[in-house]
Motif scaffolding. Structure first.
Motif, short mmCIF file in Angstrom:
data_model
loop_
_atom_site.label_atom_id
_atom_site.label_comp_id
_atom_site.label_asym_id
_atom_site.label_seq_id
_atom_site.Cartn_x
_atom_site.Cartn_y
_atom_site.Cartn_z
N LYS A 335 28.65 -5.19 -30.04
CA LYS A 335 29.20 -5.54 -28.73
C LYS A 335 28.12 -6.00 -27.76
O LYS A 335 28.24 -7.05 -27.11
N GLU A 336 27.04 -5.24 -27.65
CA GLU A 336 25.98 -5.59 -26.69
C GLU A 336 25.32 -6.91 -27.05
O GLU A 336 25.01 -7.73 -26.17
N VAL A 339 27.66 -9.85 -26.04
CA VAL A 339 27.72 -10.04 -24.59
C VAL A 339 26.42 -10.64 -24.07
O VAL A 339 26.43 -11.47 -23.15
N ASP A 369 39.00 -7.70 -24.12
CA ASP A 369 39.01 -6.36 -23.53
C ASP A 369 37.92 -5.49 -24.15
O ASP A 369 37.22 -4.74 -23.45
N TYR A 370 37.79 -5.59 -25.49
CA TYR A 370 36.80 -4.78 -26.18
C TYR A 370 35.39 -5.13 -25.71
O TYR A 370 34.53 -4.25 -25.53
N GLY A 372 34.66 -6.35 -22.87
CA GLY A 372 34.53 -6.17 -21.42
C GLY A 372 34.35 -7.48 -20.69
O GLY A 372 33.77 -7.52 -19.60
N LEU A 373 34.85 -8.56 -21.26
CA LEU A 373 34.73 -9.87 -20.64
C LEU A 373 36.02 -10.24 -19.92
O LEU A 373 37.11 -9.90 -20.37
N LYS A 374 35.86 -10.93 -18.81
CA LYS A 374 37.02 -11.34 -18.02
C LYS A 374 36.98 -12.83 -17.78
O LYS A 374 35.97 -13.51 -18.03
N ASP A 377 33.82 -14.92 -16.72
CA ASP A 377 32.59 -14.17 -16.97
C ASP A 377 31.72 -14.80 -18.05
O ASP A 377 30.56 -14.41 -18.19
#
Length: 386
Positions: A335-336, A339, A369-370, A372-374, A377
């Protein structure tokens, strides 16, 4: 052409054929007969029809024999088809006297020479069975040179089992292997064989003895590394380790190669068991995570390039691809990394947008969602959700 078709059809004795034949002058009859019989003498199923044709139009048997002989020579010299040659001999019941014709013998010998060069001993065996090649041919300097050249050629291709068979069947002295020409062929052949090795490292490494210089050369060792990766990608982990042992590669190098294979697995969606790979090569979670991140980055970049028309490796199915990416991210805890990487985010954007053109909206939204992006973004002003 019309006459050929009619003459060699089931209606060989039809009035239409006879009428057309009778209108031709002798020169045209000769020409058509030669073309027709040369074409069809090579088809054993038509042998009875050819004989019927000859009877119908009073074609001399010696003339037919000459045409069949020429067809046989053509099959041997130009078509290189030993089975068809064998069939012609059988269909027309050619005698040993015919087969001993110098032209036929020369064509058969030339066929043998060419097949030895390519290492096709099974095809040579057919010709030796059908044609009574004089014993002297096999002890001639021409044959010995051809056998030696064929042996070295097959060595260079990396077909070591076939090369060994040529060496044994043709009585090639083992000293030939010590010549500079053979050593170069051994080195090149080993490189070729190792790049494609998957299930036969023992055969490749055990059929001939390789000098230390060959085994230590950069080209051969690089090929061995590629061979190890190929084995891993096919799930042949035991053979990968055998190959590493043959080249005395230490554990750290083998692990690096396994990690390279893991990157390729993920970048190419290879279905090899990644869990078995990690276990067999004692790869830590941190090492696996790093390799998986690099593989995923390559996969996403390829997707973006395909959509931009810069790559032809697709097509990708967006829904399946997004599911695959989601699985890799969760399995290896990436995940990190996703992102933080602009390139991987760009790949996620591209996948998401393509999925949103279909009826399946849950998968892309779940992934966003997983992560954490909108909306807004991802890539500056780029919009993810329409």
């Amino acid at each position: 052409r019309e006459f050929q078709t009619l003459a060699f059809s089931s209606a060989v004795a039809s009035a239409k054929v006879e009428k057309k034949w009778n209108t031709l002058d002798p020169a045209n009859k000769e020409f058509l007969m030669m073309i027709g019989l040369n074409a069809y003498a090579k088809d054993i199923d038509l042998a009875p029809l050819i004989e019927e044709f000859c009877l119908k139009f009073n074609i001399d048997k010696n003339h037919l024999a000459s045409i069949v002989k020429n067809s046989l020579i053509e099959v041997l010299k130009f078509e290189l088809n030993e089975e068809k040659a064998k069939c012609i001999v059988k269909a027309f019941n050619l005698s040993n006297k015919v087969l001993n014709n110098p032209e036929i013998q020369a064509a058969a010998e030339a066929f043998i020479i060419k097949m030895i060069y390519y290492g096709s001993l099974d095809r040579v065996a057919v010709i030796r069975e059908v044609f009574q090649i004089p014993v002297g041919f096999y002890s001639s300097e021409r044959f010995k040179v051809a056998a030696r050249q064929g042996f070295i050629h097959v060595l260079e291709l990396g077909h070591f089992e076939r090369a060994k068979k040529i060496q044994l069947d043709m009585n090639i002295d083992s000293e030939v292997l010590n010549t500079p020409e053979a050593q170069v062929a051994l080195s090149r052949g080993l490189v070729s064989a190792l790049r494609n090795v998957i299930s036969s490292p023992d055969i490749i490494m055990g059929t001939f003895r390789f000098s230390e210089d060959i085994l230590a050369s950069k080209e051969v060792r690089d090929a061995a590394k590629k061979g190890i990766i190929a084995c891993v990608l096919e799930g042949e982990f035991g053979n990968a380790k055998k190959l590493a042992a043959h080249f005395k590669m230490d554990e750290a190098l083998v692990k690096d190669l396994a990690l390279s294979a893991l990157r390729s697995c993920i970048a190419d969606r290879n279905l090899v068991s990644r869990e078995r790979l990690l276990d067999k090569f004692k790869i830590s979670d941190a090492e696996a995570r790093k390799a998986a991140g690099e593989g995923l980055s390559l996969y996403l970049k390829d997707f973006v390039d395909v959509r931009a028309g810069k790559s032809n490796s697709g097509p990708f199915n967006a829904d399946n691809s997004l599911g695959y990416v989601f699985d890799i991210i969760k399995t290896y805890g990436l995940k990190e990394e996703v992102v933080a990487s602009e390139e991987m985010r760009r790949g996620v954007v591209s996948l998401t947008r393509q999925c949103l053109t279909s009826d399946s909206l849950s998968a892309p939204i779940e992934l966003l969602d997983y992560l954490g992006l909108k909306e807004g973004d991802l890539l500056g002003d780029d919009v993810v959700v329409a």
